[in-house]
Enzyme design. Structure first.
Site, PDB file in Angstrom:
ATOM      1  CG  HIS A 187       9.080   3.331  12.948  1.00 14.72           C
ATOM      2  ND1 HIS A 187       8.280   3.961  12.019  1.00 14.72           N
ATOM      3  CD2 HIS A 187       8.262   2.496  13.622  1.00 14.72           C
ATOM      4  CE1 HIS A 187       7.035   3.532  12.142  1.00 14.72           C
ATOM      5  NE2 HIS A 187       6.989   2.636  13.105  1.00 14.72           N
ATOM      6  CG  ASP A 220       9.408   5.747   9.177  1.00 12.33           C
ATOM      7  OD1 ASP A 220      10.259   4.841   9.207  1.00 12.33           O
ATOM      8  OD2 ASP A 220       8.668   6.015  10.132  1.00 12.33           O
ATOM      9  CB  SER A 227       4.604   0.855  11.421  1.00 15.05           C
ATOM     10  OG  SER A 227       4.349   2.081  12.020  1.00 15.05           O
TER      11      SER A 227
HETATM   12  N1  ARG Z   1       4.485   7.207  15.858  1.00 13.03           N
HETATM   13  C1  ARG Z   1       4.954   6.123  15.055  1.00 13.03           C
HETATM   14  C2  ARG Z   1       4.599   4.795  15.717  1.00 13.03           C
HETATM   15  O1  ARG Z   1       3.825   4.766  16.619  1.00 13.03           O
HETATM   16  C3  ARG Z   1       6.402   6.235  14.759  1.00 13.03           C
HETATM   17  C4  ARG Z   1       7.307   5.955  15.924  1.00 13.03           C
HETATM   18  C5  ARG Z   1       8.768   6.015  15.609  1.00 13.03           C
HETATM   19  N2  ARG Z   1       9.256   7.358  15.437  1.00 13.03           N
HETATM   20  C6  ARG Z   1       9.663   8.188  16.459  1.00 13.03           C
HETATM   21  N3  ARG Z   1      10.013   9.399  16.160  1.00 13.03           N
HETATM   22  N4  ARG Z   1       9.683   7.811  17.720  1.00 13.03           N
HETATM   23  O2  ARG Z   1       5.247   3.780  15.728  1.00 13.03           O
HETATM   24  N1  GLU Z   2       3.967   4.092  14.009  1.00 12.78           N
HETATM   25  C1  GLU Z   2       2.953   3.125  14.289  1.00 12.78           C
HETATM   26  C2  GLU Z   2       3.472   1.684  14.149  1.00 12.78           C
HETATM   27  O1  GLU Z   2       4.606   1.415  14.418  1.00 12.78           O
HETATM   28  C3  GLU Z   2       1.802   3.372  13.396  1.00 12.78           C
HETATM   29  C4  GLU Z   2       1.156   4.545  13.919  1.00 12.78           C
HETATM   30  C5  GLU Z   2      -0.192   4.226  14.472  1.00 12.78           C
HETATM   31  O2  GLU Z   2      -0.308   3.901  15.678  1.00 12.78           O
HETATM   32  O3  GLU Z   2      -1.114   4.318  13.665  1.00 12.78           O
HETATM   33  O4  GLU Z   2       2.741   0.770  13.867  1.00 12.78           O
END
Ligand code: ARG
Ligand code: GLU
Length: 689
Positions: free
Chosen positions: A84, A221, A624
């Site tokens: 991502h 990921d 991330s």
């Molecule tokens: N929750 C993670 C973050 O905050 C992954 C986001 C990307 N993935 C998704 N399914 N939208 O960045």
């Molecule tokens: N998916 C999040 C990022 O892009 C990390 C998840 C979180 O907020 O800990 O940094």
């Protein structure tokens, strides 16, 4: 009696959940934590984590692009981050003939790696406490404005002496602990970063938004890049003459795997946390902001989903938009729930009572009252601002009208703006969103927080539906051909277009009536928090305070652990390929795995192939792509998410519920080998075993 008591005590001790380790520590000061880290299993030294005299782990960690982290894993500058995080680049290179998002991408030699202009990675060269130099000349009689100017001027002198654009050196002075301390960060920025590999989205985004922020998780990921440098290993813009970057340090990869209780450390660049704010901020976030924004986004997501499920083309058009709306929507739900569950407002208020007693006879008397009254004054404006952002701003036609207007004004081609817009635009969604969002705006804000234009238009049309019908019927922005024929001469005409006119009326109001008050009071809150931060450190002299996250490099440590999200549910911390196969369903987009993965599984013997694991590290957005390391500093995973029940950790960490989610590095190796057939990449990595 005594015996039962003892027995209960023993039982309680056994039942006390594993202690999660709160804190995002500055690598420079990690020596203050190293005893604790070693007691928990870490086998390296503070110097191994951070040193300016010799290569240390920090030299293998980068800030990746705008908002992620990455890690160097080979002597030839190979880099891992999340799928991502590389999504934009993978998409950039995708066409209908070569859909790398869908099919994945694997360079089979360095020549096949794809350049990404604009993408940079930043290595931290050094960090240093420069508080004395930044505050040189400060006298307590100065006003806050004078202090700010002094800080800016002094910081400028420091960074000007270091910055060297030609060499890719950029430094910045950052205020930590609400600018009670200042640190200088010096970065070396490499700008030739090429795409090397990415799994198909059905692996790299497996589970999609259904599984996002959740456990059990099975997302592969990751994406792979390579840093290039000039012949002297120095930063250079893309050139085919550039050569792979030779890092000072890269991570050794461990294939030994993880088990419950193992020490883990996350080394990365978390974005924003607010751990030291008062109950006022927590109450506003958990009881006002989060619930209201969630409700607004629920309406938008429902509208999008309705049309997406009716039409495959619409589903593709809105999948990325839908993902970004849903990401924060889900996070806020966990945050609001978590803050309520652990009674953060109440416990902050208890703490504030004790603080108030302590401050009775010192200079901080009245500080909490001052902070409360600032929030009280700010909140109505801030709330209206949030409403504006979540309602008026989400009507696509309006923001498009403003983009076309500024492109014409600046003499930029309208085609680019228009093509990008119409490719992913479905008018029925926008029309329905208009009525739903403007309805919420109208209903939820008092008349003092609505522009005159709003009231006037509603009176004129009698209903939102009538307003909407007229706007979409009369605006030229619903017609691509008309938009493409626009020239600079048409600017006056555009300014009377109903979509542009509406955009402009609300935007002017926002900028005149809300923005100045919100930013002025926000600044005052920051200043009051600076005093409150200092006061808390005096109030609790024995507590070790870590600075709130601000995109600078941090270390957090903890251990592999599951959790119990609610009564009778207990999660174990490791997921496997078996779980992917259980979820696999060709009819559900988020769970439709590539046929090759099914075939590989069918060969047998892969049930126990690890995929993801949970740990207790304190992380946030920005972490991330961060390397997850074992007790020997070897790479065991890549951080990519948290569980939604623990997302309140940005305001208050709860050891029982806060878990970070990492990709097990062995799943990356499995995919590179068996799906990507990119053995040449494995050959350049170094393995611990
Ligand atoms: N929750 C993670 C973050 O905050 C992954 C986001 C990307 N993935 C998704 N399914 N939208 O960045
Ligand atoms: N998916 C999040 C990022 O892009 C990390 C998840 C979180 O907020 O800990 O940094």
């Amino acid at each position: 009696m005594k015996k039962t008591f003892l027995l209960i005590l023993v039982l309680l001790t056994a039942l006390v959940p594993v202690k999660a380790d709160e804190g995002m520590w500055l690598p420079l000061l990690i020596s203050s934590r190293i005893d604790d880290m070693q007691a928990k299993g870490f086998r390296l030294t503070a110097e191994d984590i951070y040193s300016v005299n010799k290569a240390s782990l920090k030299d293998a960690v980068v800030r990746f692009g705008g908002g992620c982290t990455g890690e160097v894993v080979s002597p030839d500058g190979l880099l891992f981050t999340n799928h991502h995080c590389g999504y934009g680049q993978i998409q950039e290179h995708s066409t209908v003939e070569h859909d790398y998002l869908k099919d994945g991408f694997w360079a089979m030699s360095k020549e096949e790696e794809l350049p990404n202009p604009g993408l940079t990675v930043s290595f931290l060269q050094s960090m240093e406490d420069v508080t004395d130099r930044v505050l040189k000349g400060y006298v307590p009689s100065m006003t806050n404005g004078q202090r700010d100017s002094l800080v800016q001027a002094n910081s400028r002198i420091i960074t000007d002496a270091i910055n060297n654009q030609a060499k890719g050196i950029r430094s910045s002075v950052e205020g930590l602990y609400y600018a009670n301390q200042y640190f200088l960060f010096v970065y070396k920025i490499y700008s030739d970063v090429r795409l090397v590999g990415a799994p198909p989205s059905s692996i790299g985004k497996f589970g999609g938004d259904t599984d996002n922020w959740m456990w059990p998780r099975h997302t592969g990921d990751f994406s792979i890049f390579r840093i290039y440098a000039d012949k002297n290993n120095e930063p250079a813009e893309y050139s085919k003459d550039n050569v792979p970057y030779k890092p000072k340090r890269y991570f050794t990869i461990s294939r030994k795997g993880v088990k419950e209780g193992d020490f883990t450390m996350v080394y990365g660049t978390p974005g924003t946390t607010k751990e030291y704010v008062t109950s006022d901020e927590v109450r506003y976030t958990g009881e006002v902001s989060d619930p209201e924004k969630i409700a607004l986004r629920t309406m938008r997501l429902d509208i999008q989903k309705k049309y997406m499920s009716q039409d495959q083309a619409v589903r593709i058009q809105y999948s990325s938009k839908n993902a970004s709306v849903s990401n924060a929507w889900k996070k806020w739900q966990g945050e609001a729930k978590g803050l309520a569950r652990r009674k953060t407002v109440e416990s902050k208020m208890d703490y504030e009572d004790r603080f108030r007693k302590w401050a009775e006879n010192n200079q901080y008397k009245g500080l909490l009252e001052q902070i409360s009254s600032l929030y009280e004054r700010r909140n109505p404006y801030f709330r209206a601002q949030e409403y504006y952002n979540e309602t008026v701003s989400t009507i696509e036609l309006l923001t498009f009208a403003s983009r076309v207007h500024s492109a014409l004004k600046d003499g930029r081609p309208v085609e680019t703006v228009a093509d990008a817009f119409y490719k992913d635009y479905y008018q029925p969604i926008d029309e329905e969103t208009f009525v739903a969002m403007m309805g919420a705006f109208d209903k939820q804000l008092s008349s003092a927080f609505k522009p005159a234009y709003h009231t006037q238009k509603l009176a004129q049309y009698g209903s939102l539906e009538a307003w909407r019908n007229d706007l979409f019927a009369r605006s030229i922005f619903t017609d691509k051909d008309k938009v493409l024929s626009l020239t600079k001469e048409d600017l006056p005409k555009i300014e009377t277009d109903p979509a542009y006119e509406m955009y402009n009326a609300y935007n002017q109001w926002y900028r005149k009536e809300l923005q100045p008050t919100v930013s002025r009071l926000g600044q005052e809150i920051n200043l009051a928090n600076r005093r409150y931060m200092k006061a808390q450190m005096e109030f609790q002299p024995d507590k070790t305070f870590y600075p709130d996250a601000n995109r600078t490099l941090r270390v957090s440590y903890g251990q592999v652990a599951g959790y119990n999200p609610s009564d009778a549910i207990s999660y174990s911390p490791i997921s496997t390929l078996k779980g992917i196969i259980e979820k696999d369903n060709p009819d559900i987009f988020d769970y439709n795995i590539p046929q090759t993965l099914r075939d590989i599984y069918a060969e047998g013997g892969h049930d126990d192939q690890p995929v993801c694991f949970l740990a207790t590290n304190h992380t946030s957005g920005g972490n991330s792509g961060s390397p997850v390391l074992n007790a020997d500093g070897e790479l065991i995973g890549i951080n990519f998410d948290r569980v939604w029940e623990g997302t309140m950790s940005d305001l208050a960490f709860d050891p029982e519920f806060c878990r970070n989610i990492s990709l097990d590095i062995r799943y990356l190796l499995f995919v590179v080998e068996k799906i990507g057939h990119a053995q040449w990449l494995l050959d350049e990595m170094t393995f611990a075993d």
